[in-house]
Design a protein around this motif. Structure first.
Motif, mmCIF file in Angstrom:
data_model
loop_
_atom_site.group_PDB
_atom_site.id
_atom_site.type_symbol
_atom_site.label_atom_id
_atom_site.label_comp_id
_atom_site.label_asym_id
_atom_site.label_seq_id
_atom_site.Cartn_x
_atom_site.Cartn_y
_atom_site.Cartn_z
ATOM 1 N N ALA A 3 0.837 -1.301 0.047
ATOM 2 C CA ALA A 3 -0.091 -0.136 -0.203
ATOM 3 C C ALA A 3 0.715 1.169 0.148
ATOM 4 O O ALA A 3 0.496 2.115 -0.767
ATOM 5 C CB ALA A 3 -1.019 -0.065 1.239
ATOM 6 N N GLU A 4 1.962 1.333 0.894
ATOM 7 C CA GLU A 4 2.818 2.354 0.786
ATOM 8 C C GLU A 4 3.634 2.761 -0.642
ATOM 9 O O GLU A 4 4.049 3.777 -1.065
ATOM 10 C CB GLU A 4 3.821 2.261 1.865
ATOM 11 C CG GLU A 4 3.254 2.052 3.385
ATOM 12 C CD GLU A 4 4.505 1.728 4.391
ATOM 13 O OE1 GLU A 4 5.367 1.238 4.004
ATOM 14 O OE2 GLU A 4 4.122 2.008 5.578
ATOM 15 N N THR A 5 3.562 1.654 -1.183
ATOM 16 C CA THR A 5 4.542 1.907 -2.649
ATOM 17 C C THR A 5 3.547 2.102 -3.585
ATOM 18 O O THR A 5 3.964 3.017 -4.469
ATOM 19 C CB THR A 5 5.076 0.292 -2.784
ATOM 20 O OG1 THR A 5 5.978 -0.117 -2.212
ATOM 21 C CG2 THR A 5 5.711 0.294 -4.308
ATOM 22 N N VAL A 6 2.184 1.807 -3.641
ATOM 23 C CA VAL A 6 1.083 2.425 -4.267
ATOM 24 C C VAL A 6 0.996 3.677 -4.082
ATOM 25 O O VAL A 6 0.796 4.455 -5.141
ATOM 26 C CB VAL A 6 -0.141 1.612 -4.220
ATOM 27 C CG1 VAL A 6 -0.992 2.183 -5.275
ATOM 28 C CG2 VAL A 6 -0.166 -0.075 -4.750
ATOM 29 N N ALA A 7 0.817 4.183 -2.783
ATOM 30 C CA ALA A 7 0.790 5.491 -2.510
ATOM 31 C C ALA A 7 1.933 6.344 -3.022
ATOM 32 O O ALA A 7 1.715 7.540 -3.592
ATOM 33 C CB ALA A 7 0.815 5.775 -0.896
ATOM 34 N N ALA A 8 3.326 5.774 -2.832
ATOM 35 C CA ALA A 8 4.103 6.734 -3.395
ATOM 36 C C ALA A 8 4.243 6.998 -4.690
ATOM 37 O O ALA A 8 4.534 7.881 -5.449
ATOM 38 C CB ALA A 8 5.524 5.822 -3.080
ATOM 39 N N TYR A 9 3.492 5.932 -5.631
ATOM 40 C CA TYR A 9 3.592 6.006 -7.123
ATOM 41 C C TYR A 9 2.500 6.886 -7.396
ATOM 42 O O TYR A 9 2.635 7.591 -8.506
ATOM 43 C CB TYR A 9 3.326 4.468 -7.609
ATOM 44 C CG TYR A 9 2.781 4.625 -9.092
ATOM 45 C CD1 TYR A 9 3.685 4.522 -10.031
ATOM 46 C CD2 TYR A 9 1.332 4.460 -9.590
ATOM 47 C CE1 TYR A 9 3.567 4.799 -11.358
ATOM 48 C CE2 TYR A 9 1.280 4.709 -10.943
ATOM 49 C CZ TYR A 9 2.057 4.808 -11.938
ATOM 50 O OH TYR A 9 1.850 4.767 -12.991
ATOM 51 N N LEU A 10 1.306 6.923 -6.783
ATOM 52 C CA LEU A 10 0.387 7.754 -6.871
ATOM 53 C C LEU A 10 0.808 9.256 -6.706
ATOM 54 O O LEU A 10 0.540 10.306 -7.504
ATOM 55 C CB LEU A 10 -0.845 7.411 -6.235
ATOM 56 C CG LEU A 10 -1.496 6.330 -6.459
ATOM 57 C CD1 LEU A 10 -2.754 5.904 -5.407
ATOM 58 C CD2 LEU A 10 -2.091 6.181 -7.998
ATOM 59 N N MET A 11 1.596 9.346 -5.631
ATOM 60 C CA MET A 11 1.955 10.910 -5.474
ATOM 61 C C MET A 11 2.778 11.449 -6.303
ATOM 62 O O MET A 11 2.908 12.475 -7.015
ATOM 63 C CB MET A 11 2.852 10.701 -3.969
ATOM 64 C CG MET A 11 1.767 10.749 -2.954
ATOM 65 S SD MET A 11 2.975 10.655 -1.357
ATOM 66 C CE MET A 11 3.606 12.373 -1.332
ATOM 67 N N SER A 12 3.937 10.398 -7.030
ATOM 68 C CA SER A 12 4.711 10.540 -7.954
ATOM 69 C C SER A 12 3.984 11.187 -9.411
ATOM 70 O O SER A 12 4.723 11.822 -10.191
ATOM 71 C CB SER A 12 5.786 9.578 -8.552
ATOM 72 O OG SER A 12 4.867 8.579 -9.101
ATOM 73 N N ARG A 13 2.629 11.028 -9.433
ATOM 74 C CA ARG A 13 2.119 11.116 -10.649
ATOM 75 C C ARG A 13 0.844 12.557 -10.353
ATOM 76 O O ARG A 13 0.077 12.792 -11.038
ATOM 77 C CB ARG A 13 1.029 10.037 -11.050
ATOM 78 C CG ARG A 13 1.674 8.916 -11.618
ATOM 79 C CD ARG A 13 2.477 9.380 -12.958
ATOM 80 N NE ARG A 13 3.392 8.543 -13.703
ATOM 81 C CZ ARG A 13 4.581 8.211 -13.587
ATOM 82 N NH1 ARG A 13 5.052 8.873 -12.870
ATOM 83 N NH2 ARG A 13 5.060 7.230 -14.152
ATOM 84 N N SER A 14 1.008 12.837 -9.181
ATOM 85 C CA SER A 14 0.126 14.124 -8.773
ATOM 86 C C SER A 14 0.851 15.430 -8.804
ATOM 87 O O SER A 14 1.912 15.481 -9.605
ATOM 88 C CB SER A 14 -0.325 13.830 -7.298
ATOM 89 O OG SER A 14 0.787 13.834 -6.507
ATOM 90 N N ALA A 15 0.547 16.369 -8.025
ATOM 91 C CA ALA A 15 0.878 17.563 -7.981
ATOM 92 C C ALA A 15 2.411 17.867 -7.774
ATOM 93 O O ALA A 15 2.831 17.126 -7.308
ATOM 94 C CB ALA A 15 0.325 18.673 -6.904
#
Length: 249
Positions: A3-15
């Motif tokens: 879950a933490e890795t997925v969150a990091a990936y999503l953050m890398s695609r955000s603002a």
């Protein structure tokens, strides 16, 4: 962790601000994964893992196939038992199904050494890796590495004779469980190359491996060829007894 890795990936695609944090976190996780898997990849490379590159077998050696097993080349050096003489064994392994007889592939000593300390003994060996029947399912529930390596090596007697040593009785030079020694060396290699945390975890909760004497000799080709490594759960346990069927000719 997933879950933490997925969150990091999503953050890398955000603002922009969050992306910077996500990229940094994701990069750190990729580097940590690479470091964790590095010893495993090195071990599979030593085996000549068929899923990294298919075996060249009788075809030409190209960048798109694996010529042979680096570990079998180490095994041939151990088989020779010439460490104290200063003679260097240069073994070259080739993958080939050991049951095929057209063409037949056998190990060969390619030269002789009359002065061991200044000579390099060249030996050709043959290996066939065997994988679990369930390997093709790719479920991660079964062994990834080869469960058996069928290896044809030159005998200790033959190697010593080619090295210029005095003739010795075959049942003396090749009497010990040399396959057992090679198996023990493979575990020692794995322990030496494993990450400290991995080794600690294995020593804490892993099943110890115990190496038994070689089985046989199975001095009829099919009896050895179709006789894979023996893995026997020990009682009282937990420990796993590992033994190699061998053929002496």
């Amino acid at each position: 962790a997933i879950a933490e890795t997925v969150a990091a990936y999503l953050m890398s695609r955000s603002a922009a601000a969050a992306a910077t944090t996500g990229d940094r976190d994701l990069r750190a996780r990729v580097e940590a994964t690479a470091e964790l898997l590095r010893p495993l990849i090195e071990a599979l490379t030593m085996e000549g893992f068929y899923h990294f590159l298919p075996p060249c077998n009788s075809g030409p050696v190209t960048p798109h196939c694996a010529a042979g097993s680096p570990w079998s080349e180490i095994a041939q050096s151990m088989m020779g038992g010439l460490e104290a003489t200063g003679l260097e064994v240069n073994a070259t392994d080739r993958f080939h199904p050991v049951y095929q007889i057209n063409p037949v592939h056998l190990p060969h000593i390619l030269n002789n050494c009359t002065a061991p300390a200044s000579c390099r003994l060249s030996i050709a060996t043959v290996t066939q890796n065997i994988y679990a029947v369930e390997d093709s399912l790719d479920t991660a529930f079964f062994p990834v590495a080869a469960t058996t390596m069928r290896v044809k090596l030159k005998s200790r007697q033959a190697v010593r004779q080619a090295a210029g040593a005095r003739p010795a009785e075959f049942n003396v030079t090749d009497a010990p469980s040399i396959c057992r020694a090679v198996n023990e060396a493979s575990l020692a290699w794995a322990r030496e190359h494993a990450a400290a945390s991995t080794l600690q975890r294995f020593d804490r909760i892993g099943e110890p491996l115990v190496f038994g004497d070689d089985l046989g000799p199975y001095n009829a080709g099919p009896l050895w060829i179709w006789n894979d490594m023996h893995y026997t759960e020990q009682e009282p346990g937990p420990s796993l007894l590992v033994q190699s069927p061998m053929m002496k000719t």
